[in-house]
Design an enzyme around this catalytic site. Sequence first.
Site, PDB file in Angstrom:
ATOM      1  N   GLY A  21       0.777  -1.231   0.000  1.00  0.00           N
ATOM      2  CA  GLY A  21       0.000   0.000   0.000  1.00  0.00           C
ATOM      3  C   GLY A  21       0.808   1.280   0.000  1.00  0.00           C
ATOM      4  O   GLY A  21       0.226   2.363   0.074  1.00  0.00           O
ATOM      5  N   ASP A  67      16.587   3.811 -21.538  1.00  0.00           N
ATOM      6  CA  ASP A  67      17.699   4.324 -20.746  1.00  0.00           C
ATOM      7  C   ASP A  67      17.968   3.519 -19.484  1.00  0.00           C
ATOM      8  O   ASP A  67      19.100   3.415 -19.032  1.00  0.00           O
ATOM      9  CB  ASP A  67      17.442   5.786 -20.359  1.00  0.00           C
ATOM     10  N   LYS A  91       4.433   1.927  -4.461  1.00  0.00           N
ATOM     11  CA  LYS A  91       5.619   1.642  -5.267  1.00  0.00           C
ATOM     12  C   LYS A  91       5.295   1.428  -6.753  1.00  0.00           C
ATOM     13  O   LYS A  91       6.020   1.895  -7.624  1.00  0.00           O
ATOM     14  CB  LYS A  91       6.358   0.418  -4.712  1.00  0.00           C
ATOM     15  N   THR A  92       4.203   0.738  -7.033  1.00  0.00           N
ATOM     16  CA  THR A  92       3.835   0.481  -8.427  1.00  0.00           C
ATOM     17  C   THR A  92       3.442   1.769  -9.140  1.00  0.00           C
ATOM     18  O   THR A  92       3.838   2.014 -10.284  1.00  0.00           O
ATOM     19  CB  THR A  92       2.685  -0.534  -8.497  1.00  0.00           C
ATOM     20  N   LEU A 125       4.270  12.720   2.038  1.00  0.00           N
ATOM     21  CA  LEU A 125       4.212  13.111   0.626  1.00  0.00           C
ATOM     22  C   LEU A 125       2.952  12.583  -0.052  1.00  0.00           C
ATOM     23  O   LEU A 125       2.406  11.554   0.335  1.00  0.00           O
ATOM     24  CB  LEU A 125       5.438  12.579  -0.133  1.00  0.00           C
ATOM     25  N   ASP A 126       2.545  13.287  -1.096  1.00  0.00           N
ATOM     26  CA  ASP A 126       1.482  12.828  -1.983  1.00  0.00           C
ATOM     27  C   ASP A 126       1.994  12.986  -3.413  1.00  0.00           C
ATOM     28  O   ASP A 126       1.707  13.970  -4.093  1.00  0.00           O
ATOM     29  CB  ASP A 126       0.206  13.645  -1.771  1.00  0.00           C
ATOM     30  N   PHE A 127       2.774  12.006  -3.861  1.00  0.00           N
ATOM     31  CA  PHE A 127       3.397  12.124  -5.178  1.00  0.00           C
ATOM     32  C   PHE A 127       2.434  11.800  -6.319  1.00  0.00           C
ATOM     33  O   PHE A 127       2.785  11.951  -7.487  1.00  0.00           O
ATOM     34  CB  PHE A 127       4.642  11.237  -5.271  1.00  0.00           C
TER      35      PHE A 127
END
Length: 213
Positions: free
Chosen positions: A14, A81, A17-18, A183-185
Amino acid sequence: MFCYKNIIIEGNIGVGKTTLCKRLAKKHNAILLLESFADNPFLPQFYKEPDKYAFTVEMAFLADRYTQLKRKIQEQDLFSDFIISDYYYMKSLIFAKQTLNDTEFQLYRQFFNIIYNAMPKPDLYVYLHADVARLMQNIKSRGRKYEQHITEKYLLDIQHSYFEFFKEHRDSFPILILDITSLDFVTNEADFAHLEDAILFSKYSEPITRLFF
């Protein structure tokens, strides 16, 4: 210029990561390798009856991860890359240690060791860390039925296993621990940019580096 060519991004259940792997790979034309956990037919039963299905589910993950990694390595795109993945093969051992009894784990480890020594090591291993309250909130929000049986204790046990893994493998490859609790990326571009810079454009000389945001 990217600092690393083979990047692993892991973390507890949760943590996101994905989602982060997908965003980074799409933006930077990377080879994306995602764990196909949804294909494991024993996972829903395991969350309901862990003692009964633990060995079966872990062996299924072991076989799937090996097959997927081997195929992806053989199909590397020379025009990309870097490679970015949301799991590392050692994850199999980390979770199995928590779910199997001692006898099962010893047998499982024999199969694991045969495969692990032949697998390539990452150039950078990234661990996304968030506190358990945040993880439980994320798990509830994404609404996967079979995950609603996950407990705070289980998440804490998994977290502990990861930290033990870092101690044992601190000299194998650079380990970057990113504390992303605040954080809320996903919706905040500034937060995403912080992680992007830390993972792709920063070099680490210490065996283990921990960054707080």
